[in-house]
Write a protein that holds these residues in place. Structure first.
Motif, PDB file in Angstrom:
ATOM      1  N   TYR B 271       0.828  -1.209   0.000  1.00 49.90           N
ATOM      2  CA  TYR B 271       0.000   0.000   0.000  1.00 49.90           C
ATOM      3  C   TYR B 271       0.871   1.272   0.000  1.00 49.90           C
ATOM      4  O   TYR B 271       0.765   2.094   0.903  1.00 49.90           O
ATOM      5  CB  TYR B 271      -0.961  -0.011   1.187  1.00 49.90           C
ATOM      6  N   PHE B 274      -0.381   4.967   0.631  1.00 50.13           N
ATOM      7  CA  PHE B 274      -0.832   5.407   1.961  1.00 50.13           C
ATOM      8  C   PHE B 274       0.371   5.776   2.832  1.00 50.13           C
ATOM      9  O   PHE B 274       0.263   5.840   4.054  1.00 50.13           O
ATOM     10  CB  PHE B 274      -1.646   4.304   2.660  1.00 50.13           C
ATOM     11  N   THR B 431      -9.183   2.671  -4.315  1.00 51.36           N
ATOM     12  CA  THR B 431      -8.466   3.217  -3.158  1.00 51.36           C
ATOM     13  C   THR B 431      -9.203   2.872  -1.869  1.00 51.36           C
ATOM     14  O   THR B 431      -8.579   2.518  -0.859  1.00 51.36           O
ATOM     15  CB  THR B 431      -8.306   4.741  -3.305  1.00 51.36           C
ATOM     16  N   GLY B 432     -10.529   2.940  -1.919  1.00 51.13           N
ATOM     17  CA  GLY B 432     -11.337   2.615  -0.752  1.00 51.13           C
ATOM     18  C   GLY B 432     -11.138   1.165  -0.319  1.00 51.13           C
ATOM     19  O   GLY B 432     -10.944   0.874   0.865  1.00 51.13           O
ATOM     20  N   GLU B 434      -8.593  -0.778  -1.050  1.00 56.92           N
ATOM     21  CA  GLU B 434      -7.211  -0.944  -0.578  1.00 56.92           C
ATOM     22  C   GLU B 434      -7.071  -0.396   0.851  1.00 56.92           C
ATOM     23  O   GLU B 434      -6.373  -0.967   1.676  1.00 56.92           O
ATOM     24  CB  GLU B 434      -6.246  -0.201  -1.511  1.00 56.92           C
ATOM     25  N   TRP B 435      -7.746   0.718   1.098  1.00 56.57           N
ATOM     26  CA  TRP B 435      -7.668   1.312   2.444  1.00 56.57           C
ATOM     27  C   TRP B 435      -8.236   0.352   3.493  1.00 56.57           C
ATOM     28  O   TRP B 435      -7.629   0.121   4.541  1.00 56.57           O
ATOM     29  CB  TRP B 435      -8.404   2.661   2.470  1.00 56.57           C
ATOM     30  N   ARG B 438      -5.874  -2.601   4.165  1.00 54.45           N
ATOM     31  CA  ARG B 438      -4.447  -2.263   4.316  1.00 54.45           C
ATOM     32  C   ARG B 438      -3.728  -3.037   5.419  1.00 54.45           C
ATOM     33  O   ARG B 438      -2.510  -3.026   5.466  1.00 54.45           O
ATOM     34  CB  ARG B 438      -4.292  -0.747   4.539  1.00 54.45           C
TER      35      ARG B 438
END
Lengths: 326, 481
Positions: B271, B274, B431-432, B434-435, B438
């Motif tokens: 990631y 981030f 992205t959401g 992956e967040w 994470r």
């Protein structure tokens, strides 16, 4: 391991089971599209549904289906006409369409072969590839002629549904037709579609980016034209080669047009067929006849079709000794 | 044979079936199968370069044995440098020769001397930077007595050529992979399912995120002067996600595929977008290459245990080498230098190991300062990617000039705005996910905690999204390196 295989199969099962029926459903809907792929589905359907029973067929690229109005030719010459012009392709794929056309339909007496700057250019890839999708699994000629071109993988011709992978436009159109039916009017009538637009500014923009365009003469296309003309001779189909008008300003960018025209003339002499060159015709000097440098709009197409029909009629179409210049 | 091709979808189950059902009684036979499959996989690109791969493998294998056998230090050194020299020589010829020849000629021209260097018209063998680095790490480790030399050629060749990692990494270490190759492997249901899940997620990243972003990024990078500042920022954003989706997607497929064979490969991405500073970014981006340079270049140069000016020198060396590893172009070197410059404040203020753990490990959202740090690091990274993507330095400057022009406040003049919005929506969704994922090695790994029904629904949805929203196929970016 058994558990792994079972669970993997459970995930893949819907895809395997649905692939074939879904492929059939999507293809059937997509074929009904009146507008997608510049209306090419309408022409392919007429070919495969054996709907083209014409004495006069017009072959060529977008300059064919934009410039030659079959209705005008029909009214003037008194014979049924159909325009088989193929969007975006030179003779390589026009020949493939010719083979499909003759396979399913009675042969025409006459073929007007529309020639242009790109006739002998081998396609770099598949432009407007969506037009082939519903038919390519069942057509041997499509497999033969499309496979050497980049665009589809070899599996696309055999594995159901695979060729729809990532084809958002085609999927959307098929779903739309599936749920609402086709509501758009047909883009083409007997293969022809006039474009009412006036001259656009693409030319000026393109002129800034492109300094020169060199005409390409790829030998496989030249060979195919030889084969085509020989076959037509054997089949007793009269071919008339026509170089339709192009806007005069394009000349400043062209390299090699003279050699191309000389090659066309050589073909005409070899096979004793007429070659009518309208690329320097008076129509070429009036911008209002075009919507871009190489395509005539409806007004131009009407004038050109009338002019061509008049010339063919006056000189008797059946004659094999037509003059080279109109 | 691309990982996202139908050919690979046929190849993988065949090798899998042979591996677990035919050769499962004998792990040596499994290794031979893996080797032959890997050579077949490589030959599908260009069979002629297979000989180069085999030669490079044989050279390092033999050098390892000679280094270990040598009783005199002098002989050890000779074999060590011979292997290093030939490996670097291959890279030099295939990858860097033209760059040096052209730049030397340009330099001589500055002094009024004319030179007409003979340039090589050769294709870069796919994966050469990756398998050369495998071999180099092995020979260095044997020379430094970190590992014992490998006596079984097939086992060593699988370490170098194992097909999931052959053409684009991760860059493996003999200490990590060879022991796995040498021992008997047993099928593990959970491990294999996790592998398939990682493959699915990798395919989504590559086909939906990277390939769609590529279409947009290509428009903006290929016609830079025709676009305003805001559009160029979007172009940089699209490329930022293209390269991440492309390379980390590839790595996910590679790691997932290896898991199907009971093999664990090094993690390559954690990631990176981030990250709260550039040092953290480099601990999370292309981890196998960063750690390779750390272990084989940075630490031997003294690492962080030397005077400050030497640390600065070492940092620049690492980043420039890293840039140059990607290709013989000034743009890659500039990209490396820029990252080194980003790194400097952290080094000078001893802040480069501040963020080791993942951001916000115990909460759903990051704190305000953390969010700000992430955003700043992301923007700096995005600017650096402009050099990476640009055709040459002139193009990079033109692009950056456009990005920082007054037109940044205009509405982006992108030709296909609906497509751009669709891609932005996918970037947001991606992205959401992956967040939320994470804390795991890959975003979908946490699915095991969900019910079977939900897992099934997510798999089918992902497959459907990949099928419908696939971008036009693009070559994996890292294949060219």
């Amino acid at each position: 391991m058994k558990r792994f295989l079972k669970h993997t199969l459970w995930v893949l099962l819907p895809l395997i089971v649905l692939a074939y029926p879904l492929d059939r459903w999507l293809s059937a809907r997509l074929k009904q599209s009146h507008t997608l792929a510049n209306g090419e589905y309408l022409v392919w359907n007429d070919i495969y549904d054996r709907q083209i029973n014409s004495e006069l067929a017009i072959y060529g690229s977008s300059r064919a289906w934009r410039h030659f109005d079959p209705q005008i030719l029909e009214d003037s010459l008194g014979m049924k006409a159909y325009n088989l012009g193929m969007d975006g392709y030179g003779f390589y794929l026009q020949y493939m369409r010719h083979l499909e056309y003759l396979k399913y339909n009675p042969k025409p007496k006459y073929i007007i072969l529309s020639l242009d700057l790109f006739t002998f250019e081998m396609p770099k890839g598949l432009y407007n590839s969506g037009q082939f999708i519903p038919y390519m699994r069942s057509s041997a000629y499509m497999k033969q002629y499309l496979q050497p071109l980049q665009g589809f993988s070899v599996y696309d011709y055999y594995v159901p549904l695979l060729r729809y992978f990532g084809k958002k436009t085609e999927l959307k159109e098929a779903l739309k037709i599936g749920f609402k039916g086709e509501q758009q009017p047909a883009l083409r009538t007997r293969g022809f579609a006039g474009n009412p637009e006036s001259f656009n500014e693409d030319f000026q923009n393109a002129a800034k980016m492109i300094e020169k365009y060199t005409v390409l003469i790829d030998s496989p296309c030249v060979q195919l034209l030889h084969r085509f003309l020989s076959d037509c001779k054997k089949e007793d189909i009269q071919v008339i080669m026509v170089y339709s008008p192009q806007y005069t300003a394009i000349k400043q960018f062209l390299v090699g047009k003279e050699a191309l025209v000389a090659l066309y003339q050589k073909f005409a002499a070899t096979y004793q067929i007429p070659f009518l060159d309208y690329s320097e015709d008076v129509l070429c000097f009036d911008q209002s006849n075009f919507y871009n440098t190489s395509h005539m709009n409806t007004k131009g197409a009407t004038l050109f079709s009338q002019k061509l029909a008049h010339f063919l009629k006056r000189n008797t179409l059946l004659s094999k000794n037509l003059p080279v210049k109109p | 044979m691309l990982f996202n091709s139908f050919s690979f979808a046929l190849f993988l189950p065949v090798v899998f079936a042979l591996y677990w059902f035919v050769f499962n009684k004998n792990h040596k036979a499994q290794n031979i199968l893996l080797l032959l499959s890997s050579y077949f996989f490589y030959a599908c690109w260009d069979w002629r370069f297979l000989f180069l791969l085999i030669f490079s493998t044989a050279l390092d294998y033999y050098s390892g044995i000679r280094i270990a056998r040598a009783t005199k230090q002098k002989n050890r050194k000779i074999w060590f440098w011979l292997s290093i020299g030939i490996n670097i020589g291959f890279l030099g010829v295939f990858k860097y020769y033209n760059f040096f020849a052209e730049n030397m000629a340009a330099l001589l021209a500055q002094f009024g001397m004319k030179a007409h260097p003979t340039l090589l018209q050769v294709i870069l063998p796919v994966g050469i930077s990756f398998y050369t680095f495998h071999g180099l790490s092995y020979v260095i480790d044997v020379y430094k007595n970190r590992i014992k030399e490998e006596r079984n050629f097939a086992d060593y060749a699988v370490f170098v050529s194992f097909f999931p990692l052959l053409v684009a990494g991760p860059i493996e270490r003999a200490t990590h992979l060879l022991p796995q190759i040498k021992k008997t492997r047993y099928f593990d249901y959970a491990y294999a399912v996790s592998g398939l899940r990682q493959i699915l997620w990798g395919l989504f990243k590559k086909i939906v995120i990277a390939d769609n972003c590529a279409e947009m990024a290509n428009e903006l990078f290929n016609y830079t002067s025709g676009h305003n500042g805001s559009a160029l920022w979007l172009g940089a954003l699209f490329f930022t996600f293209q390269i991440y989706g492309d390379f980390s997607g590839y790595s996910d497929i590679a790691l997932g595929t290896a898991r199907l064979f009971g093999i664990d490969l090094l993690r390559n991405f954690a990631y990176p977008y981030f990250s709260r500073d550039i040092a953290e970014f480099w601990r999370r981006w292309h981890i196998s290459l960063s750690s390779w340079f750390r272990d084989y270049v940075y630490i031997p140069l003294g690492g962080s245990k030397v005077a400050l000016w030497k640390q600065i020198r070492n940092t620049f060396i690492i980043f420039i080498l890293s840039g140059f590893w990607h290709g013989a172009q000034w743009t890659f070197i500039a990209w490396g230098v820029l990252n080194a410059l980003y790194f400097m404040p952290l080094l000078l203020f001893r802040n480069n190991r501040k963020h080791i753990d993942i951001v916000a490990p115990n909460s759903l959202f990051p704190g305000f300062r953390e969010a700000l740090s992430i955003a700043l690091t992301f923007i700096l990274t995005m600017i650096a990617w402009v050099f990476f993507r640009a055709q040459d330095m002139q193009h990079a400057w033109l692009y950056l000039k456009g990005m920082f022009s007054k037109t940044i406040f205009q509405v982006p003049n992108i030709q296909n705005m609906p497509k751009a919005l669709m891609v932005l929506a996918f970037i947001g969704l991606f992205t959401g996910i992956e967040w939320l994922g994470r804390r795991h090695t890959f975003a979908l790994e946490g699915l095991t905690k969900q019910t079977k029904g939900l897992q099934y629904l997510i798999y089918l949805t992902l497959i459907l999204v990949i099928f419908v929203f696939a971008g036009s196929p693009q070559q994996f970016i890292y294949f060219q390196f």
